[in-house]
Design a protein around this motif. Structure first.
Motif, PDB file in Angstrom:
ATOM      1  N   ARG B  35      24.236  -1.794  17.836  1.00 15.35           N
ATOM      2  CA  ARG B  35      25.394  -2.114  17.137  1.00 15.35           C
ATOM      3  C   ARG B  35      26.670  -1.405  17.891  1.00 15.35           C
ATOM      4  O   ARG B  35      26.654  -0.727  18.778  1.00 15.35           O
ATOM      5  N   PHE B  37      29.823  -0.344  16.935  1.00 10.87           N
ATOM      6  CA  PHE B  37      30.347   0.858  16.734  1.00 10.87           C
ATOM      7  C   PHE B  37      29.714   1.991  17.159  1.00 10.87           C
ATOM      8  O   PHE B  37      30.684   2.768  17.929  1.00 10.87           O
ATOM      9  N   LEU B  41      31.492   4.883  20.376  1.00  9.88           N
ATOM     10  CA  LEU B  41      31.549   6.403  20.130  1.00  9.88           C
ATOM     11  C   LEU B  41      30.812   6.727  21.637  1.00  9.88           C
ATOM     12  O   LEU B  41      31.321   7.770  22.127  1.00  9.88           O
ATOM     13  N   ILE B  79      37.923   0.502  18.558  1.00 14.26           N
ATOM     14  CA  ILE B  79      37.417   0.798  16.938  1.00 14.26           C
ATOM     15  C   ILE B  79      38.006  -0.020  16.164  1.00 14.26           C
ATOM     16  O   ILE B  79      37.415  -0.761  15.002  1.00 14.26           O
ATOM     17  N   PHE B  80      39.267  -0.167  15.998  1.00 17.12           N
ATOM     18  CA  PHE B  80      40.207  -0.996  15.181  1.00 17.12           C
ATOM     19  C   PHE B  80      39.682  -2.409  15.128  1.00 17.12           C
ATOM     20  O   PHE B  80      39.366  -3.129  13.920  1.00 17.12           O
ATOM     21  N   VAL B  82      36.694  -3.843  15.825  1.00 12.69           N
ATOM     22  CA  VAL B  82      35.375  -3.930  15.497  1.00 12.69           C
ATOM     23  C   VAL B  82      35.493  -3.668  13.980  1.00 12.69           C
ATOM     24  O   VAL B  82      35.140  -4.570  13.177  1.00 12.69           O
ATOM     25  N   MET B  83      36.456  -2.716  13.513  1.00  9.33           N
ATOM     26  CA  MET B  83      36.302  -2.314  12.030  1.00  9.33           C
ATOM     27  C   MET B  83      36.894  -3.600  11.370  1.00  9.33           C
ATOM     28  O   MET B  83      36.606  -4.061  10.175  1.00  9.33           O
ATOM     29  N   GLN B  86      34.461  -6.884  11.727  1.00 11.15           N
ATOM     30  CA  GLN B  86      33.353  -6.608  10.881  1.00 11.15           C
ATOM     31  C   GLN B  86      33.423  -6.712   9.479  1.00 11.15           C
ATOM     32  O   GLN B  86      32.532  -7.415   8.854  1.00 11.15           O
TER      33      GLN B  86
END
Lengths: 363, 193
Positions: B35, B37, B41, B79-80, B82-83, B86
């Motif tokens: 995945r 996200f 990380l 991350i932005f 992806v968020m 998604q």
């Protein structure tokens, strides 16, 4: 006697002790070096915990005073044990992870948030000797602090995302947008101080203000705008009212920590109060002369520098609490408008003024 | 002394091993995680490890910039993306790779470049655990001075690259007047199983 001297005395005593047991001096020096790092790292966490214990009580009392109430009175004299009771309550609570949540991300979110908060304490110059490791901050303290501060939102985002809850995710996105936006005026205000002190080291910035209260940055007229900018963006960076839209209770049901209970919730709160102390400490270092005494250098009262630093920080914390219980929460668009339309242009103006002051040779 | 080396060398050695191991672990996690996200990380771990390597090399400024730019800004940006994507498309984005040969070629090219760089550089002989006197302590002033005098042109060229990417992002994100926002993504989202 400064904290640093005490550290040196303890180190010498330990080396002597180990030498008595037949340990080579070189090895014992090394062991003590490693021990110093470990103690320094532990002190960062302990500072946060103590800050949380004191500030939870202070916040209740201050809010009570502002709202014409008494605040906590039942636990101990004038309710002074309230924080301890709160801690025990949080520790005893059940740890609930929602069924649909990402178990791993849900767990590392608060840990990451607290770890990042503790990391920034590494460069705080507590006293003349320097930081927790007893050393100077390698000349990049301001940059390191800003870098680590910008990572704080990752903890919020991971927690909000891992909860798999719409409120949490909205809170996380709001928090990320807010922290990214307010970082810019904060860094612009920092730049002014860096230009003034001609160093990126936080210890160096304090050295630059050496002297009585007249020599401190906040009394220089070209620093007044950065002072205001730093205070406002500092409060926004740590998500406190009036900038607490990531956790707005009334609209987002506590935002990114909706799904957290017990110890994980406590970790979020520890980090929030740790960040509050951190912003107050950094503000004191940048504008209020850090560990310097207001009566001149060397301190005529002979108090350790850490006491002056904590006294100044407490003053800033009280101002931030006063603001929290006085002003209502901003709307999302107002919040973004304030950052992008007012504070960032003001930051550039402050930077321009600072440059002009340097060019004219007034600094 | 232990195995013929002073004790201080072991600390540096252990620190290097742990930081390098963390970097490799982060890099591996980034490409192994299915995945997107968690992959972000892992990338954060990897970039943080690189910052640790810089710190071990006494490049404190580089360490702080690495954290500020890569760990702080780039990862947050990913991350932005992806968020927002998604939740917008309503499906979990998986890390898929259909460009195996191209990827191997690119990685091989980069590895060759780095290896050539490592083996053709003439290093100043230093004792293990030593840092050159010029790098000890505050080298921020030195770097700043060089950036604004000797290396001013490359510095400005890099900022032009940033400006170009900023304008490019604006052009991509701009909507023509009358265009329905989100119209481009909507059919794609429905076609997902």
């Amino acid at each position: 006697m400064s904290i640093h001297t005490i550290g040196v005395i303890i180190k010498d005593w330990l080396i002597g002790l180990l030498a008595g047991w037949g340990v080579p001096v070189e090895l014992s020096r090394l062991l003590i070096e490693v021990l110093t790092w470990a103690v320094g790292a532990a002190l960062c966490i302990i500072a946060i915990m103590l800050a949380a214990l004191v500030f939870i009580y202070l916040e209740r009392k201050v809010s009570g005073y502002i709202q014409s109430r008494l605040g906590p009175t039942r636990c101990g004299p004038v309710g002074i044990l309230q924080s301890f009771v709160d801690v025990i309550k949080l520790l005893l609570k059940e740890d609930i992870v929602p069924a649909e949540a990402d178990r791993v991300l849900h767990t590392i979110g608060p840990i990451l948030f607290l770890a990042v908060s503790a990391l920034a304490y590494v460069v705080v110059p507590w006293d003349e000797g320097g930081t927790v490791a007893g050393k100077v901050d390698a000349g990049v303290g301001v940059l390191f602090m800003a870098a680590v501060g910008s990572m704080g939102l990752i903890g919020i985002v991971v927690g909000g995302w891992g909860s798999n809850n719409k409120w949490s995710l909205l809170g996380a996105i709001r928090g990320a947008a807010q922290m990214v936006s307010y970082e810019i005026p904060m860094l612009l205000a920092l730049m002014c101080v860096v230009l003034q002190a001609e160093t990126l080291s936080l210890a160096g910035i304090v050295e630059d203000q050496k002297g009585s209260i007249i020599a401190w940055n906040f009394l220089r007229p070209w620093m007044w705008l950065p002072v205001v900018l730093f205070l406002i963006s500092g409060v926004a960076e740590i998500n406190r009212t009036p900038f607490d839209i990531p956790e707005a209770e009334s609209e987002l049901v506590s935002g990114f920590h909706t799904e957290y209970t017990g110890m994980k919730f406590a970790l979020f709160f520890l980090a929030e109060y740790g960040n509050l102390l951190l912003v107050a400490l950094i503000f004191s270092v940048l504008f209020l002369g850090g560990w310097l005494s207001p009566f001149g250098y060397p301190d005529p009262l002979r108090l350790p520098g850490i006491i002056w630093l904590l006294a100044k920080s407490l003053l800033i914390v009280l101002i931030v609490m006063w603001v929290r219980w006085t002003l209502p929460r901003l709307r999302v668009d107002q919040l973004m408008g304030l950052a992008w339309k007012l504070m960032i242009p003001a930051g550039f103006v402050a930077l321009g003024v600072m440059c002009a002051v340097i060019m004219l040779g007034w600094a | 002394m232990l195995f013929g080396l002073p004790y201080t060398n072991y600390v540096e050695y252990l620190a290097f091993l742990s930081v390098a191991g963390l970097t490799l672990l982060g890099g591996l996690g980034t490409i192994v995680a299915r995945r997107v996200f968690p992959a972000c990380l892992w990338l954060l771990v990897c970039l943080g490890g690189v910052a640790g390597l810089y710190a071990l090399l006494a490049g404190h400024l580089l360490m702080a910039v690495q954290i500020l730019v890569y760990a702080g800004a780039i990862t947050v940006l990913i991350i932005f993306a992806v968020m927002l994507l998604q939740r917008h498309t309503g499906r979990i984005i998986m890390a898929e790779n259909q460009h195996l040969i191209g990827g191997v070629l690119a990685a091989g090219f980069m590895a060759t470049l780095i290896l050539v760089g490592i083996f053709t550089t003439r290093y100043q002989p230093l004792a293990f655990g030593d840092t050159p006197a010029t790098f000890a302590g505050d080298n921020v002033k030195l770097i700043g001075h060089l950036l604004l005098t000797k290396y001013l042109l490359p510095f400005e060229v890099v900022s032009v690259v940033l400006l170009a990417s900023m304008i490019g992002a604006l052009v991509l994100a701009r909507q023509e007047p009358g265009e329905n926002p989100g119209a481009a993504e909507a059919p794609e989202a429905e076609s997902q199983p």
